[in-house]
Motif scaffolding. Structure first.
Motif, PDB file in Angstrom:
ATOM      1  N   LEU A   1      49.125  60.631  67.960  1.00 62.13           N
ATOM      2  CA  LEU A   1      48.689  61.817  67.226  1.00 62.13           C
ATOM      3  C   LEU A   1      47.226  61.734  66.811  1.00 62.13           C
ATOM      4  O   LEU A   1      46.508  62.736  66.840  1.00 62.13           O
ATOM      5  CB  LEU A   1      49.579  62.011  65.991  1.00 62.13           C
ATOM      6  CG  LEU A   1      51.079  62.191  66.278  1.00 62.13           C
ATOM      7  CD1 LEU A   1      51.847  62.360  64.978  1.00 62.13           C
ATOM      8  CD2 LEU A   1      51.310  63.378  67.210  1.00 62.13           C
ATOM      9  N   ARG A   2      46.767  60.556  66.416  1.00 66.62           N
ATOM     10  CA  ARG A   2      45.350  60.394  66.047  1.00 66.62           C
ATOM     11  C   ARG A   2      44.447  60.774  67.214  1.00 66.62           C
ATOM     12  O   ARG A   2      43.430  61.439  67.036  1.00 66.62           O
ATOM     13  CB  ARG A   2      45.071  58.949  65.627  1.00 66.62           C
ATOM     14  CG  ARG A   2      45.420  58.599  64.194  1.00 66.62           C
ATOM     15  CD  ARG A   2      45.313  57.096  63.980  1.00 66.62           C
ATOM     16  NE  ARG A   2      44.107  56.543  64.587  1.00 66.62           N
ATOM     17  CZ  ARG A   2      42.948  56.381  63.958  1.00 66.62           C
ATOM     18  NH1 ARG A   2      42.845  56.737  62.694  1.00 66.62           N
ATOM     19  NH2 ARG A   2      41.922  55.849  64.573  1.00 66.62           N
ATOM     20  N   ALA A   3      44.823  60.339  68.408  1.00 58.88           N
ATOM     21  CA  ALA A   3      44.003  60.627  69.586  1.00 58.88           C
ATOM     22  C   ALA A   3      43.887  62.124  69.828  1.00 58.88           C
ATOM     23  O   ALA A   3      42.844  62.602  70.285  1.00 58.88           O
ATOM     24  CB  ALA A   3      44.599  59.936  70.815  1.00 58.88           C
ATOM     25  N   LEU A   4      44.932  62.890  69.498  1.00 55.27           N
ATOM     26  CA  LEU A   4      44.875  64.335  69.686  1.00 55.27           C
ATOM     27  C   LEU A   4      43.867  64.976  68.737  1.00 55.27           C
ATOM     28  O   LEU A   4      43.185  65.934  69.101  1.00 55.27           O
ATOM     29  CB  LEU A   4      46.259  64.952  69.468  1.00 55.27           C
ATOM     30  CG  LEU A   4      47.367  64.528  70.434  1.00 55.27           C
ATOM     31  CD1 LEU A   4      48.623  65.363  70.198  1.00 55.27           C
ATOM     32  CD2 LEU A   4      46.916  64.645  71.886  1.00 55.27           C
ATOM     33  N   VAL A   5      43.760  64.445  67.521  1.00 57.28           N
ATOM     34  CA  VAL A   5      42.781  64.979  66.567  1.00 57.28           C
ATOM     35  C   VAL A   5      41.364  64.667  67.039  1.00 57.28           C
ATOM     36  O   VAL A   5      40.492  65.540  67.030  1.00 57.28           O
ATOM     37  CB  VAL A   5      43.018  64.410  65.157  1.00 57.28           C
ATOM     38  CG1 VAL A   5      41.974  64.957  64.177  1.00 57.28           C
ATOM     39  CG2 VAL A   5      44.426  64.753  64.666  1.00 57.28           C
ATOM     40  N   PHE A   6      41.131  63.428  67.449  1.00 55.66           N
ATOM     41  CA  PHE A   6      39.796  63.062  67.930  1.00 55.66           C
ATOM     42  C   PHE A   6      39.412  63.894  69.152  1.00 55.66           C
ATOM     43  O   PHE A   6      38.297  64.394  69.245  1.00 55.66           O
ATOM     44  CB  PHE A   6      39.747  61.569  68.270  1.00 55.66           C
ATOM     45  CG  PHE A   6      39.560  60.683  67.075  1.00 55.66           C
ATOM     46  CD1 PHE A   6      38.318  60.515  66.492  1.00 55.66           C
ATOM     47  CD2 PHE A   6      40.643  60.024  66.519  1.00 55.66           C
ATOM     48  CE1 PHE A   6      38.144  59.704  65.386  1.00 55.66           C
ATOM     49  CE2 PHE A   6      40.482  59.210  65.409  1.00 55.66           C
ATOM     50  CZ  PHE A   6      39.237  59.046  64.846  1.00 55.66           C
TER      51      PHE A   6
END
Length: 354
Positions: free
Chosen positions: A288-293
């Motif tokens: 999920l973090r990668a989707l925000v970045f």
């Protein structure tokens, strides 16, 4: 600002798809605004023409000309589009129940518009805006068939740390983050005048495990212009759909509300939903973090690995222990050999001289 570029892009599309800009939009049964013809009737009231009104209520009144403000041009005139309410296929196993009052550009027109705005259009499947195109916002829907995205990070993301990393990444690579200017502007989280910035969360990242969607919104500014942006990610079996709204001028509530309506209207078909994942499906290797970045155009920084650091002393200790064991074994062997030699001496007398 983006709203002007959007208007220009739509007008350009309309001119290229409807010669003279007079053709009606596909799916739109509204009659185009009347235009003056040589020798014909004058344009209807509200078309931007002057209306002269003479006041004769008293002798003291002077004749005055009241000029009505020009009508806002509809950028969707001549542009093929669909108006809600209507269900529209988006591809990638998804459909949208387009709400009333919204207009949708399908893939070909949507990609054309994004290219004219200077954006990457390769993954665009649709663009949604207010019917009539009078509002400044627009919503871009993209499909990323990257594979199954893990939601294991749900509930573990620190919003303060994440915002700091986003701001740092935007400062380091403003062009990639979509925050730079053609003149080489840089991004900053400090809010300094003239520097585009990600200022603060309006709503930090939140994952809805029931609907398998991640949402967040940010307050931004570009010089003296305040703005906000809303982002949503709907996770599926083989990737995700991205719903992004950027509104540099309207209030925060106006920026978020249409995006929520669009996100709520998108449905994944059976077989394409997140829960339809089966062993052997492609794994995206993303969380999920990668989707925000990725959504903010910022490279995700490498994560610290404290466990790897903590493992070094035990490894060294194990080596030391192994060495100690070898030494102790050698000493024990030597002692044992001497004891055996002593027993033989006591039984057979003094050993012969060497």
């Amino acid at each position: 600002m983006k709203a002007r570029w959007l208007l220009a892009a739509l007008v350009s599309i309309g001119m290229s798809t409807a010669p003279g800009g007079s053709a009606r939009a596909a799916g739109d049964d509204k009659t185009p605004a009347a235009t003056a013809q040589p020798g014909g009737p004058k344009p209807a009231e509200g078309s931007g023409a002057k209306k002269s009104t003479h006041h004769h209520d008293s002798a003291d009144d002077d004749d005055t000309d009241e000029v009505e403000p020009p009508a806002v041009p509809d950028p969707l005139v001549g542009v093929p589009h669909i108006v809600g309410p209507k269900q529209v296929e988006l591809g990638h196993g998804a459909v949208i129940d387009l709400p009333e009052g919204l207009a949708l550009l399908e893939q070909a027109m949507a990609q054309d518009m994004e290219r004219k705005l200077g954006n990457d259009a390769s993954t665009v499947v649709a663009v949604v805006m207010a019917e009539g195109g009078v509002d400044t916002w627009n919503i871009v829907i993209r499909a990323a068939d990257v594979g199954h995205v893990s939601d294991a990070e749900a509930g573990t993301i620190d919003p303060d740390v994440l915002l700091d990393q986003l701001q740092h990444g935007a400062r380091a690579h403003p062009a990639a983050a979509g925050l730079g200017s053609a003149t080489g502007g840089s991004a900053s989280g400090s809010g300094a005048a003239g520097e585009p910035a990600l200022d603060a969360w309006i709503a930090p990242p939140r994952y809805n495990a029931t609907r398998n969607r991640l949402t967040w919104s940010l307050r931004t500014h570009d010089g003296g212009s305040q703005g906000s942006k809303f982002s949503g990610r709907l996770l599926g079996r083989a990737g995700y759909l991205a719903v992004d709204l950027v509104n540099p001028t309207a209030a925060v509530a106006e920026a978020g509300e249409p995006a929520w309506a669009v996100l709520d209207a998108i449905q994944l078909k059976s077989g394409s939903r997140y829960e339809d994942y089966t062993a052997g499906d492609k794994d995206a290797g993303l969380g999920l973090r990668a989707l925000v970045f990725d959504g903010e155009g910022v490279v995700e920084p490498p994560r610290p690995q404290p466990q790897a650091q903590a493992q070094r002393p035990p490894v060294m200790l194990m080596v030391a222990k192994k060495g100690l064991i070898v030494v102790l074994a050698a000493v024990a062997a030597l002692v044992l050999a001497r004891r055996i030699s002593g027993r033989r001496t006591r039984r057979g007398g003094s050993p012969p001289p060497a």
